[in-house]
Enzyme design. Structure first.
Site, PDB file in Angstrom:
ATOM      1  N   SER A 154     -36.084 -35.438  22.283  1.00  0.00           N
ATOM      2  CA  SER A 154     -35.851 -34.781  21.005  1.00  0.00           C
ATOM      3  C   SER A 154     -34.721 -33.762  21.140  1.00  0.00           C
ATOM      4  O   SER A 154     -33.606 -34.120  21.506  1.00  0.00           O
ATOM      5  CB  SER A 154     -37.153 -34.146  20.496  1.00  0.00           C
ATOM      6  OG  SER A 154     -37.047 -33.756  19.154  1.00  0.00           O
ATOM      7  N   GLU A 197     -31.811 -42.192  17.939  1.00  0.00           N
ATOM      8  CA  GLU A 197     -33.135 -42.187  17.302  1.00  0.00           C
ATOM      9  C   GLU A 197     -33.291 -40.887  16.546  1.00  0.00           C
ATOM     10  O   GLU A 197     -32.508 -39.953  16.734  1.00  0.00           O
ATOM     11  CB  GLU A 197     -34.245 -42.368  18.338  1.00  0.00           C
ATOM     12  CG  GLU A 197     -34.376 -41.256  19.364  1.00  0.00           C
ATOM     13  CD  GLU A 197     -35.180 -40.047  18.899  1.00  0.00           C
ATOM     14  OE1 GLU A 197     -36.063 -40.201  18.032  1.00  0.00           O
ATOM     15  OE2 GLU A 197     -34.912 -38.940  19.396  1.00  0.00           O
ATOM     16  N   HIS A 253     -40.055 -41.202  18.452  1.00  0.00           N
ATOM     17  CA  HIS A 253     -40.971 -40.063  18.537  1.00  0.00           C
ATOM     18  C   HIS A 253     -42.441 -40.470  18.494  1.00  0.00           C
ATOM     19  O   HIS A 253     -43.302 -39.644  18.199  1.00  0.00           O
ATOM     20  CB  HIS A 253     -40.679 -39.079  17.397  1.00  0.00           C
ATOM     21  CG  HIS A 253     -39.607 -38.081  17.750  1.00  0.00           C
ATOM     22  ND1 HIS A 253     -38.297 -38.438  17.925  1.00  0.00           N
ATOM     23  CD2 HIS A 253     -39.673 -36.744  17.958  1.00  0.00           C
ATOM     24  CE1 HIS A 253     -37.586 -37.352  18.219  1.00  0.00           C
ATOM     25  NE2 HIS A 253     -38.395 -36.320  18.253  1.00  0.00           N
TER      26      HIS A 253
END
Length: 284
Positions: free
Chosen positions: A111, A206, A274
């Protein structure tokens, strides 16, 4: 990759973990998991959680210092970053990349920590891992235990099994070198000394948040940075908010348009994102 008795360092280079029972139990469960399944010890950074007095993330220099301490600790063979959020890029000016290069070990992060994963690789050449270690104690614990054991044994994830877009041959990924991660966070490195070399690499993208318009804007920025003239391919993972909005097909069409204009292949995978089934992937 590591031997029984080696240690893993836990740290938060982005937003500190909250000081509540749930966060502390996740950390404790992960420590137990590494010990039981891999024989690994744990070294806890003192910046792992929010400051107990201020309830704020520790200062950037403190987080950087804690990270450097883990690199300097000879017993620590890898670093697991358990954080996410927004603040990872704050620590970059405080890092001693010479010290890191002299003490090479993989940094695992996801992330917002796509920033650290890519920046350290760019400045030192050390291969890092795009991965959220907390999924090892998620509902997909068995799946992730196998995925990490495969990484330990250098059995790479089968990225050649991804869905092909536009008739591209996925098998060409077998010897690929990867860069990237979370699109919004990766772009924080643009225009900085920490931007990685992208020539002949497969760029991973992503996102959890971010609607179609915001993510399409990110693709435009990548093109304007010249990234699409350098990469050898684009690997599209999960875009959670776009999928909730029913716009993944439209977003993939934008990706295909850039690929057509710049002459690189595009692939799609369900195993980067995620959710709890996201596999570790080497960066660099």
């Amino acid at each position: 990759m590591w031997q029984s008795g080696d240690a893993i360092g836990f740290i938060s280079c982005s937003n500190g973990l909250t000081n509540n029972d749930r966060s502390r139990e996740i950390v404790a469960a992960l420590s137990r998991k590494l010990k039981a399944c891999f024989g690994l010890e744990t070294v806890m950074s003192d910046v792992l959680f929010l400051n107990e007095v201020t309830q704020q993330t520790e200062a950037p220099a403190s987080r950087a210092g804690a990270l450097l301490s883990l690199y300097s600790n000879a017993s620590v063979k890898a670093i697991f970053d358990l954080s996410g959020g927004d603040l990872a890029n704050e620590i970059l000016p405080y890092l001693d990349f010479g010290l890191i290069q002299k003490n090479p070990k993989p940094y695992f992060g996801y992330s917002d920590n796509s920033v650290i994963v890519n920046a350290i690789q760019a400045k030192t050449g050390i291969q890092n891992v795009l991965y959220n270690p907390k999924v090892l104690v998620s509902r997909e614990e068995a799946f992730q235990t196998l995925a990490l054991r495969d990484l330990f044994n250098s059995n790479e994830a089968d990225w050649a099994g991804v869905f092909e877009l536009g008739g591209n041959r996925a098998a060409t990924q077998s010897s690929a070198v990867f860069a990237g991660g979370n699109l919004r966070c990766f772009l924080k490195l643009a225009g900085t000394p920490y931007w990685p070399e992208l020539e002949n690499k497969v760029l991973i993208l992503e996102s959890a948040g971010g609607r179609y318009e915001a993510m399409s804007s990110g693709l435009a920025q990548l093109e304007q940075l010249g990234a699409f003239d350098e990469i050898s391919g684009l690997l599209i993972g999960q875009f959670t908010q776009i999928e909730k909005d029913g716009k993944r097909a439209a977003f993939l069409a934008v990706c295909r348009d850039y690929a057509s204009r710049h002459g690189f292949p595009v692939w799609e995978t369900a195993f980067i994102g995620h959710d709890d089934r996201s596999k570790p992937i080497r960066i660099g």
